[in-house]
Design a protein around this motif. Structure first.
Motif, short mmCIF file in Angstrom:
data_model
loop_
_atom_site.label_atom_id
_atom_site.label_comp_id
_atom_site.label_asym_id
_atom_site.label_seq_id
_atom_site.Cartn_x
_atom_site.Cartn_y
_atom_site.Cartn_z
N VAL A 6 49.85 44.31 44.62
CA VAL A 6 49.50 44.95 43.36
C VAL A 6 49.51 43.89 42.27
CG1 VAL A 6 50.14 46.68 41.66
CG2 VAL A 6 50.48 47.15 44.09
N SER A 7 48.34 43.60 41.71
CA SER A 7 48.23 42.57 40.68
C SER A 7 47.10 42.92 39.75
CB SER A 7 47.96 41.20 41.31
OG SER A 7 47.74 40.21 40.33
N LYS A 8 47.29 42.61 38.45
CA LYS A 8 46.25 42.91 37.48
C LYS A 8 45.06 41.97 37.63
CE LYS A 8 47.69 40.01 33.57
NZ LYS A 8 48.06 40.00 32.15
N VAL A 9 45.27 40.84 38.32
CA VAL A 9 44.19 39.87 38.51
C VAL A 9 43.63 39.98 39.92
CG1 VAL A 9 43.55 37.44 38.43
CG2 VAL A 9 45.20 38.35 36.80
N ARG A 10 44.41 39.55 40.91
CA ARG A 10 43.98 39.67 42.30
C ARG A 10 45.21 39.63 43.21
NH1 ARG A 10 42.45 34.67 40.59
NH2 ARG A 10 40.35 35.41 40.18
N PRO A 11 45.23 40.45 44.26
CA PRO A 11 46.35 40.40 45.22
C PRO A 11 46.39 39.03 45.89
CG PRO A 11 45.03 42.38 45.51
CD PRO A 11 44.25 41.48 44.61
N ARG A 12 47.57 38.63 46.34
CA ARG A 12 47.69 37.36 47.04
C ARG A 12 48.91 37.40 47.96
NH1 ARG A 12 49.89 36.81 42.07
NH2 ARG A 12 51.81 35.61 41.79
N VAL A 13 48.86 36.59 49.00
CA VAL A 13 50.00 36.40 49.89
C VAL A 13 50.54 35.00 49.63
CG1 VAL A 13 50.78 36.27 52.28
CG2 VAL A 13 49.04 37.97 51.62
N VAL A 14 51.80 34.93 49.24
CA VAL A 14 52.41 33.67 48.83
C VAL A 14 53.42 33.21 49.87
CG1 VAL A 14 53.67 32.48 47.00
CG2 VAL A 14 52.15 34.39 46.43
N PRO A 15 53.24 32.03 50.43
CA PRO A 15 54.24 31.49 51.35
C PRO A 15 55.44 30.96 50.57
CG PRO A 15 52.42 29.93 51.11
CD PRO A 15 52.05 31.15 50.33
N VAL A 16 56.62 31.42 50.93
CA VAL A 16 57.85 30.99 50.26
C VAL A 16 58.72 30.28 51.29
CG1 VAL A 16 59.89 31.72 48.97
CG2 VAL A 16 57.72 32.94 48.68
N PRO A 17 58.77 28.95 51.27
CA PRO A 17 59.57 28.22 52.26
C PRO A 17 61.06 28.25 51.94
CG PRO A 17 58.53 26.70 50.74
CD PRO A 17 58.04 28.07 50.36
N TYR A 18 61.87 27.92 52.93
CA TYR A 18 63.31 27.77 52.71
C TYR A 18 63.55 26.67 51.69
CZ TYR A 18 64.43 30.69 56.75
OH TYR A 18 64.56 31.74 57.62
#
Length: 349
Positions: A216-228
Motif C-alpha cells: 500500500v503506497s501513494k506512489v507505487r507498491p514495492r518489495v524492499v530487501p532488508v538485510p541483516y
C-alpha cells in the motif's frame, strides 16, 4: 453458364463510422457518463489518506469560493491564482503562523483533481501553471524579506541516532515494538502510511534477511530487501523477529505494527494509524534525549542521507525508498551530502 454464374456478386461496402462530432445527444451523454465513471473508479482506488487529503483541499476551495463570491465549479487559471493569494493570508498549523507554500501547492493539486474526479469537469492541461507561478513569486518575496513559513523539512534520523534510540528503548513490549518500528522504518525508507498498512505476512523471511512487501503506497507498491545489520543493536531483521515473537504475531493477516492497551500495555488487534507511526518516531527520539525533534518522515530522509554518505548511487537509494529514479525531492536530500563531498573548494584552500 447459368445467369447466376455469370452475374457479378455485389460488393457490400460498410458504412463509414460516424465521427464524434456527429454523435447525437444521447450518445454523447452516455459517453460522458462512461468517462465520469472511469474517473471515479480510479479515484476511489486511491489510498484512504490521499482521498482524505483531496477532501481537505476541496473543503479549502469551497471556503475560498464562499468568501470571495467565486462560483464553486469556476476552476480556471484566474480563480486558481486568486485561490493562491487567499491561501497565502490564511493561518498555518501553529498560532501566529501562515499557510506554508508546500501546503498551498498541495491545495492547488487537490482542487484540480477533485474538480475532475468528483465533479466531472473537463479542465485543460496546465490549468494550474499560472497559479504555481504566482506562488513562486510570493515565496521569492517572502525569502527576500527573511520570512519563513511552515515546519520546514523533516530532520534526517541518522545511524548514530538509531544507536541512541535503540539503547533507550525499555525492555518491555512498547520498547521492543518501538525499536523494531524505528529500525524497519529507516531500513525501507518508508512513508508512515506504508508502515501502518503492512501485515505480518508482508515481512517474509529470506536467506539474507527479510523481504518487506509495501503493498500500500501513494506512489507505487514495492518489495524492499532488508538485510541483516552488522550491529546487533540496530539490526532491523532481528528487531522485527523479536517484536513478532514477543507480541505473538501468529496471524499472517494481522497488522504488523499493533497498538498497545493504554492501561495494561497488552497487544491489541488494531494496527497503528499513520499519525501514530510518526508519534512513535518522535517519542523514541525524545526518550533517547536527542534534542532534534524527529517526525514520521525523518527515517525516510535519514536512510537517503546515510546511504549517500556511504557512496550509494541515487538510483539505488530511489529503488529502496520508492522514489522516482530522478526525483527532485530525493536529489535535494542528496545535495545536502554532496555539497561537502563534491565541493569546488576541495583541494583549493
Amino acid at each position: 453458364m447459368a445467369d447466376s454464374q455469370n452475374a457479378v456478386e455485389a460488393v457490400v461496402i460498410p458504412a463509414a463510422p460516424g465521427r464524434p462530432e456527429e454523435y447525437d445527444a444521447a450518445t454523447r451523454a452516455a459517453l460522458d457518463h462512461i468517462d465520469h465513471q472511469a474517473v471515479r473508479t480510479v479515484a476511489d482506488g486511491r489510498p484512504e489518506r490521499t482521498r482524505k487529503g483531496y477532501a481537505q483541499d476541496w473543503a479549502s476551495w469551497t471556503k475560498f469560493c464562499a468568501e470571495s463570491g467565486v462560483p464553486l465549479l469556476a476552476v480556471t487559471p484566474g480563480t486558481l491564482v486568486m485561490f493562491v493569494e487567499w491561501l497565502w493570508t490564511q493561518p498555518g498549523w501553529k498560532k501566529g503562523t501562515f499557510t506554508a507554500p508546500s501546503t498551498i501547492d498541495r491545495r492547488i493539486s487537490g482542487t484540480v483533481v477533485s474538480a475532475r474526479a468528483d465533479h466531472g469537469m473537463r479542465l485543460e492541461d496546465g490549468i494550474a501553471r499560472l497559479a504555481r507561478n504566482r506562488l513562486k513569486q510570493l515565496v521569492k518575496e517572502m525569502e527576500e524579506k527573511g520570512e519563513t513559513r511552515g515546519r520546514g523539512q523533516a530532520p534526517p534520523l541518522l545511524v548514530d541516532h538509531l544507536v541512541s534510540i535503540s539503547a533507550a528503548c525499555p525492555d518491555n513490549l512498547m520498547g521492543i515494538r518501538d525499536r523494531a518500528l524505528v529500525l524497519m522504518h529507516f531500513a525501507v525508507a518508508g512513508r508512515e502510511h506504508e508502515l501502518a498498512s503492512t501485515r505480518v505476512r508482508d515481512y517474509a523471511d529470506a536467506p539474507g534477511g527479510i523481504q518487506a512487501d509495501l503493498r500500500v503506497s501513494k506512489v507505487r507498491p514495492r518489495v524492499v530487501p532488508v538485510p541483516y545489520g552488522s550491529r546487533l543493536s540496530i539490526c532491523p531483521v532481528r528487531a522485527w523477529q523479536a517484536w513478532k515473537e514477543a507480541a505473538c504475531l501468529d496471524d499472517p493477516d494481522g497488522y504488523a505494527w499493533r497498538r498497545l492497551h493504554s492501561r495494561w500495555h497488552t497487544v491489541m488487534e488494531g494496527g497503528l494509524q499513520p499519525e501514530s507511526i510518526g508519534d512513535v518516531i518522535t517519542r523514541a527520539g525524545e526518550r533517547a534525549g536527542i534534542e532534534i525533534r524527529f517526525t514520521g518522515h525523518s527515517p525516510r530522509r535519514g536512510l537517503a542521507t546515510s546511504s549517500r554518505l556511504k557512496g550509494h548511487d541515487q538510483i539505488v537509494i530511489a529503488k529502496q525508498g520508492g522514489w522516482a529514479p530522478h526525483s527532485k525531492v530525493l536529489a535535494g536530500y542528496l545535495e545536502v551530502v554532496d555539497q561537502w563531498e563534491d565541493n569546488a573548494l576541495l583541494g583549493v584552500l
